[in-house]
Design an enzyme around this catalytic site. Sequence first.
Site, PDB file in Angstrom:
ATOM      1  N   ARG A 176       0.802  -1.227   0.000  1.00  0.00           N
ATOM      2  CA  ARG A 176       0.000   0.000   0.000  1.00  0.00           C
ATOM      3  C   ARG A 176       0.835   1.278   0.000  1.00  0.00           C
ATOM      4  NH1 ARG A 176      -2.250  -3.615  -1.403  1.00  0.00           N
ATOM      5  NH2 ARG A 176      -4.228  -4.512  -0.724  1.00  0.00           N
ATOM      6  N   SER A 226     -11.434  -1.485   2.051  1.00  0.00           N
ATOM      7  CA  SER A 226     -10.801  -1.891   3.314  1.00  0.00           C
ATOM      8  C   SER A 226     -10.388  -0.639   4.084  1.00  0.00           C
ATOM      9  CB  SER A 226      -9.574  -2.756   3.042  1.00  0.00           C
ATOM     10  OG  SER A 226      -9.940  -3.967   2.420  1.00  0.00           O
ATOM     11  N   GLU A 296      -6.282   2.992   6.100  1.00  0.00           N
ATOM     12  CA  GLU A 296      -5.813   2.835   4.718  1.00  0.00           C
ATOM     13  C   GLU A 296      -6.209   4.035   3.847  1.00  0.00           C
ATOM     14  OE1 GLU A 296      -6.663  -0.232   1.117  1.00  0.00           O
ATOM     15  OE2 GLU A 296      -5.791  -1.099   2.935  1.00  0.00           O
TER      16      GLU A 296
END
Length: 301
Positions: A176, A226, A296
Amino acid sequence: MIDISELSQLCDKLGCRITPECSLSEYITFRFGGPCRALINVNSARSAVELIRFMKEKNIKYGVLGRGSNVLVSDEGFDGVILLFGSDFARIDVNGNTIRCDAGASLAAACVRAQQSGLTGMENLFGIPGTVGGALYMNAGAYGSEMKDIVASAEYIDEDCEIKTIKAEDMELAYRRSFFSGTERVITSVTMMLKNGDPEEIKSAMSECMAKRSSKQPLEYPSAGSTFKRPEGSYASLLIDQCGLKGLTCGGAMVSEKHSGFVINKGYATCADVLELCEKVKSVVKEKTGYQLELEPVILR
Protein backbone atom coordinates in the site's frame (compact mmCIF):
# COMPACT_ATOMS: atom_id res chain seq x y z
CA MET A 1 -7.37 34.01 -2.12
CA ILE A 2 -8.40 32.08 -5.23
CA ASP A 3 -9.21 34.13 -8.32
CA ILE A 4 -11.82 31.86 -9.92
CA SER A 5 -12.10 34.09 -13.01
CA GLU A 6 -8.37 33.79 -13.73
CA LEU A 7 -8.51 30.05 -13.12
CA SER A 8 -11.54 29.74 -15.43
CA GLN A 9 -9.66 31.55 -18.18
CA LEU A 10 -6.81 29.06 -17.90
CA CYS A 11 -9.29 26.16 -18.01
CA ASP A 12 -10.91 27.63 -21.13
CA LYS A 13 -7.49 27.85 -22.76
CA LEU A 14 -6.75 24.22 -21.87
CA GLY A 15 -10.21 22.91 -22.72
CA CYS A 16 -10.81 21.70 -19.16
CA ARG A 17 -14.19 21.86 -17.44
CA ILE A 18 -14.32 23.77 -14.13
CA THR A 19 -17.05 23.75 -11.47
CA PRO A 20 -16.76 26.41 -8.72
CA GLU A 21 -17.84 25.57 -5.15
CA CYS A 22 -18.34 21.91 -6.00
CA SER A 23 -19.58 19.39 -3.42
CA LEU A 24 -17.16 16.48 -3.18
CA SER A 25 -19.66 13.97 -1.77
CA GLU A 26 -20.54 12.66 -5.24
CA TYR A 27 -16.87 12.23 -6.12
CA ILE A 28 -15.86 9.86 -3.32
CA THR A 29 -17.22 6.37 -2.80
CA PHE A 30 -18.06 7.03 0.86
CA ARG A 31 -20.61 9.61 -0.38
CA PHE A 32 -19.91 12.39 2.11
CA GLY A 33 -17.70 15.47 2.34
CA GLY A 34 -18.01 19.21 1.98
CA PRO A 35 -17.23 21.41 -1.04
CA CYS A 36 -13.99 22.47 -2.66
CA ARG A 37 -13.39 25.99 -3.98
CA ALA A 38 -13.33 24.61 -7.53
CA LEU A 39 -13.17 21.23 -9.24
CA ILE A 40 -11.38 20.90 -12.58
CA ASN A 41 -11.79 17.94 -14.92
CA VAL A 42 -8.25 17.44 -16.20
CA ASN A 43 -8.07 16.28 -19.83
CA SER A 44 -4.36 15.61 -20.45
CA ALA A 45 -0.93 15.41 -18.85
CA ARG A 46 -0.01 18.77 -20.36
CA SER A 47 -3.13 20.39 -18.88
CA ALA A 48 -2.23 18.91 -15.50
CA VAL A 49 1.26 20.41 -15.74
CA GLU A 50 -0.10 23.87 -16.60
CA LEU A 51 -2.72 23.76 -13.85
CA ILE A 52 -0.29 22.57 -11.17
CA ARG A 53 2.27 25.19 -12.21
CA PHE A 54 -0.45 27.85 -11.93
CA MET A 55 -1.46 26.62 -8.44
CA LYS A 56 2.13 26.71 -7.24
CA GLU A 57 2.83 30.16 -8.68
CA LYS A 58 -0.34 31.55 -7.09
CA ASN A 59 0.22 29.63 -3.84
CA ILE A 60 -3.18 27.93 -4.20
CA LYS A 61 -3.86 24.77 -2.26
CA TYR A 62 -4.73 21.87 -4.56
CA GLY A 63 -5.37 18.15 -4.46
CA VAL A 64 -5.67 15.35 -7.01
CA LEU A 65 -8.65 13.01 -7.01
CA GLY A 66 -9.46 9.98 -9.13
CA ARG A 67 -12.54 7.88 -8.41
CA GLY A 68 -12.36 8.70 -4.70
CA SER A 69 -12.41 5.05 -3.65
CA ASN A 70 -9.72 5.29 -0.99
CA VAL A 71 -10.31 8.85 0.19
CA LEU A 72 -12.00 10.65 3.07
CA VAL A 73 -13.11 14.28 2.69
CA SER A 74 -13.92 16.32 5.79
CA ASP A 75 -17.43 17.63 6.37
CA GLU A 76 -16.05 21.17 6.03
CA GLY A 77 -14.69 20.31 2.61
CA PHE A 78 -11.39 21.21 0.97
CA ASP A 79 -10.31 24.86 0.96
CA GLY A 80 -8.62 24.69 -2.38
CA VAL A 81 -8.85 23.35 -5.93
CA ILE A 82 -9.39 19.69 -6.82
CA LEU A 83 -7.90 18.34 -10.04
CA LEU A 84 -10.13 15.45 -11.08
CA PHE A 85 -8.46 12.69 -13.06
CA GLY A 86 -11.57 11.01 -14.43
CA SER A 87 -13.44 10.32 -17.65
CA ASP A 88 -11.86 13.28 -19.48
CA PHE A 89 -8.42 11.74 -18.91
CA ALA A 90 -9.05 8.01 -19.35
CA ARG A 91 -7.55 6.80 -22.61
CA ILE A 92 -6.51 3.13 -22.76
CA ASP A 93 -4.18 1.88 -25.53
CA VAL A 94 -3.14 -1.72 -26.18
CA ASN A 95 0.03 -2.56 -28.10
CA GLY A 96 0.97 -6.22 -28.16
CA ASN A 97 1.40 -7.35 -24.57
CA THR A 98 1.44 -3.84 -23.11
CA ILE A 99 -1.48 -1.71 -22.04
CA ARG A 100 -0.99 2.02 -21.46
CA CYS A 101 -3.60 3.91 -19.46
CA ASP A 102 -4.10 7.56 -18.67
CA ALA A 103 -4.10 7.98 -14.90
CA GLY A 104 -7.83 8.72 -14.87
CA ALA A 105 -8.83 5.45 -16.55
CA SER A 106 -10.76 3.18 -14.21
CA LEU A 107 -8.92 0.02 -13.19
CA ALA A 108 -12.03 -2.00 -14.01
CA ALA A 109 -12.10 -0.60 -17.56
CA ALA A 110 -8.42 -1.48 -17.98
CA CYS A 111 -9.14 -5.04 -16.80
CA VAL A 112 -11.98 -5.38 -19.33
CA ARG A 113 -9.82 -4.00 -22.13
CA ALA A 114 -7.08 -6.48 -21.26
CA GLN A 115 -9.58 -9.34 -21.28
CA GLN A 116 -10.96 -8.30 -24.64
CA SER A 117 -7.39 -8.21 -25.98
CA GLY A 118 -6.59 -11.68 -24.64
CA LEU A 119 -4.13 -10.39 -22.05
CA THR A 120 -3.88 -12.02 -18.63
CA GLY A 121 -2.47 -10.76 -15.32
CA MET A 122 -5.11 -8.28 -14.16
CA GLU A 123 -7.96 -10.65 -13.27
CA ASN A 124 -7.60 -10.42 -9.49
CA LEU A 125 -7.60 -6.62 -9.65
CA PHE A 126 -11.01 -6.55 -11.33
CA GLY A 127 -13.54 -4.93 -9.01
CA ILE A 128 -11.11 -2.61 -7.24
CA PRO A 129 -13.09 0.65 -7.62
CA GLY A 130 -10.31 3.09 -8.40
CA THR A 131 -8.35 4.62 -11.25
CA VAL A 132 -5.20 3.09 -12.67
CA GLY A 133 -3.21 6.06 -11.36
CA GLY A 134 -4.66 5.68 -7.88
CA ALA A 135 -4.02 1.95 -7.95
CA LEU A 136 -0.34 2.50 -8.70
CA TYR A 137 -0.05 5.31 -6.14
CA MET A 138 -0.97 2.88 -3.34
CA ASN A 139 0.15 -0.34 -5.05
CA ALA A 140 -3.40 -1.66 -4.86
CA GLY A 141 -3.93 -5.37 -4.70
CA ALA A 142 -6.37 -8.19 -4.05
CA TYR A 143 -6.40 -11.98 -3.83
CA GLY A 144 -2.63 -12.31 -4.00
CA SER A 145 -2.05 -9.85 -6.87
CA GLU A 146 -0.71 -6.30 -6.72
CA MET A 147 0.01 -3.55 -9.22
CA LYS A 148 3.73 -4.23 -8.77
CA ASP A 149 3.24 -7.60 -10.46
CA ILE A 150 2.25 -6.03 -13.78
CA VAL A 151 3.41 -2.41 -13.95
CA ALA A 152 6.30 -1.74 -16.34
CA SER A 153 6.65 2.04 -16.20
CA ALA A 154 4.79 5.27 -15.51
CA GLU A 155 4.88 8.94 -16.42
CA TYR A 156 4.48 11.52 -13.67
CA ILE A 157 4.77 15.21 -12.93
CA ASP A 158 7.64 15.89 -10.55
CA GLU A 159 7.98 18.58 -7.91
CA ASP A 160 9.32 21.03 -10.52
CA CYS A 161 6.33 20.49 -12.85
CA GLU A 162 8.35 18.44 -15.32
CA ILE A 163 6.99 15.23 -16.88
CA LYS A 164 9.27 12.31 -16.07
CA THR A 165 9.28 8.58 -16.80
CA ILE A 166 10.05 5.97 -14.16
CA LYS A 167 10.56 2.22 -14.46
CA ALA A 168 8.84 -0.25 -12.15
CA GLU A 169 12.05 -1.24 -10.36
CA ASP A 170 12.52 2.37 -9.20
CA MET A 171 8.96 2.85 -7.88
CA GLU A 172 9.65 1.47 -4.37
CA LEU A 173 6.46 -0.58 -4.56
CA ALA A 174 5.52 -2.16 -1.25
CA TYR A 175 2.36 -2.92 0.69
CA ARG A 176 0.00 0.00 0.00
CA ARG A 177 2.78 2.44 -0.79
CA SER A 178 5.03 3.60 -3.62
CA PHE A 179 7.57 6.19 -4.73
CA PHE A 180 4.61 8.56 -5.19
CA SER A 181 3.01 8.15 -1.75
CA GLY A 182 2.93 11.27 0.39
CA THR A 183 4.75 13.39 -2.20
CA GLU A 184 3.82 16.10 -4.71
CA ARG A 185 4.51 13.69 -7.58
CA VAL A 186 1.42 13.21 -9.75
CA ILE A 187 1.01 10.09 -11.90
CA THR A 188 -0.24 10.86 -15.41
CA SER A 189 -0.03 7.47 -17.13
CA VAL A 190 0.76 3.85 -16.34
CA THR A 191 2.08 1.15 -18.67
CA MET A 192 1.54 -2.49 -17.73
CA MET A 193 3.12 -5.62 -19.20
CA LEU A 194 0.77 -8.60 -19.41
CA LYS A 195 0.85 -12.12 -20.91
CA ASN A 196 -1.17 -13.76 -23.65
CA GLY A 197 -4.19 -15.70 -22.48
CA ASP A 198 -7.56 -17.03 -23.55
CA PRO A 199 -10.22 -14.27 -23.45
CA GLU A 200 -12.96 -16.62 -22.22
CA GLU A 201 -10.79 -18.06 -19.44
CA ILE A 202 -9.81 -14.53 -18.39
CA LYS A 203 -13.47 -13.45 -18.40
CA SER A 204 -14.39 -16.45 -16.26
CA ALA A 205 -11.64 -15.63 -13.76
CA MET A 206 -12.86 -12.01 -13.57
CA SER A 207 -16.43 -13.19 -12.94
CA GLU A 208 -15.21 -15.48 -10.15
CA CYS A 209 -13.30 -12.58 -8.63
CA MET A 210 -16.39 -10.35 -8.61
CA ALA A 211 -18.56 -13.16 -7.20
CA LYS A 212 -16.06 -13.56 -4.37
CA ARG A 213 -16.16 -9.82 -3.67
CA SER A 214 -19.95 -9.69 -3.72
CA SER A 215 -20.30 -12.61 -1.34
CA LYS A 216 -17.78 -11.37 1.22
CA GLN A 217 -17.81 -7.57 1.00
CA PRO A 218 -20.62 -5.05 1.78
CA LEU A 219 -20.73 -3.65 -1.74
CA GLU A 220 -24.33 -2.56 -1.25
CA TYR A 221 -23.19 0.26 1.07
CA PRO A 222 -20.93 3.26 0.40
CA SER A 223 -17.45 2.76 1.83
CA ALA A 224 -13.81 3.36 1.04
CA GLY A 225 -13.09 -0.34 0.70
CA SER A 226 -10.80 -1.89 3.31
CA THR A 227 -10.64 0.67 6.09
CA PHE A 228 -7.47 -0.48 7.84
CA LYS A 229 -4.12 -1.63 6.50
CA ARG A 230 -3.09 -5.20 7.19
CA PRO A 231 -0.93 -5.21 10.32
CA GLU A 232 2.18 -7.36 10.19
CA GLY A 233 1.41 -10.79 11.57
CA SER A 234 -2.38 -10.62 11.40
CA TYR A 235 -5.41 -9.21 9.56
CA ALA A 236 -7.44 -6.16 10.54
CA SER A 237 -10.78 -7.95 10.06
CA LEU A 238 -9.65 -10.88 12.21
CA LEU A 239 -8.58 -8.57 15.05
CA ILE A 240 -11.81 -6.57 14.84
CA ASP A 241 -13.83 -9.80 14.91
CA GLN A 242 -11.89 -11.05 17.93
CA CYS A 243 -12.71 -7.82 19.75
CA GLY A 244 -16.44 -8.22 19.08
CA LEU A 245 -16.69 -4.96 17.14
CA LYS A 246 -18.84 -6.09 14.21
CA GLY A 247 -21.90 -3.84 14.01
CA LEU A 248 -20.37 -1.11 16.17
CA THR A 249 -21.83 2.24 15.11
CA CYS A 250 -21.16 5.93 15.44
CA GLY A 251 -23.84 8.13 13.90
CA GLY A 252 -24.38 6.83 10.39
CA ALA A 253 -21.10 4.89 10.26
CA MET A 254 -20.90 1.20 11.12
CA VAL A 255 -18.37 -1.60 11.23
CA SER A 256 -19.83 -3.92 8.60
CA GLU A 257 -21.52 -7.05 9.89
CA LYS A 258 -20.66 -8.75 6.60
CA HIS A 259 -16.94 -7.92 6.63
CA SER A 260 -15.52 -6.23 9.70
CA GLY A 261 -12.59 -4.83 7.73
CA PHE A 262 -15.04 -2.37 6.17
CA VAL A 263 -16.51 0.72 7.81
CA ILE A 264 -19.68 1.55 5.87
CA ASN A 265 -21.97 4.52 5.42
CA LYS A 266 -25.51 3.45 6.35
CA GLY A 267 -26.81 6.40 4.35
CA TYR A 268 -26.35 9.39 6.62
CA ALA A 269 -22.79 9.13 7.90
CA THR A 270 -20.50 12.13 8.11
CA CYS A 271 -16.73 12.13 7.88
CA ALA A 272 -16.67 12.91 11.62
CA ASP A 273 -18.75 9.77 12.28
CA VAL A 274 -16.33 7.59 10.34
CA LEU A 275 -13.21 9.04 11.97
CA GLU A 276 -14.71 8.73 15.46
CA LEU A 277 -15.70 5.11 14.80
CA CYS A 278 -12.25 4.29 13.43
CA GLU A 279 -10.61 5.75 16.54
CA LYS A 280 -12.86 3.62 18.75
CA VAL A 281 -11.94 0.50 16.77
CA LYS A 282 -8.23 1.29 16.90
CA SER A 283 -8.38 1.93 20.64
CA VAL A 284 -10.19 -1.31 21.48
CA VAL A 285 -7.99 -3.42 19.18
CA LYS A 286 -4.84 -1.89 20.68
CA GLU A 287 -6.07 -2.48 24.23
CA LYS A 288 -7.22 -6.05 23.68
CA THR A 289 -4.67 -7.40 21.19
CA GLY A 290 -1.68 -5.07 21.26
CA TYR A 291 -1.94 -4.41 17.53
CA GLN A 292 -1.95 -0.82 16.30
CA LEU A 293 -4.27 -0.48 13.31
CA GLU A 294 -3.60 2.16 10.68
CA LEU A 295 -6.14 3.80 8.38
CA GLU A 296 -5.81 2.84 4.72
CA PRO A 297 -7.81 5.70 3.10
CA VAL A 298 -6.10 9.02 2.46
CA ILE A 299 -7.67 12.00 4.22
CA LEU A 300 -8.00 14.94 1.85
CA ARG A 301 -7.30 18.00 3.96
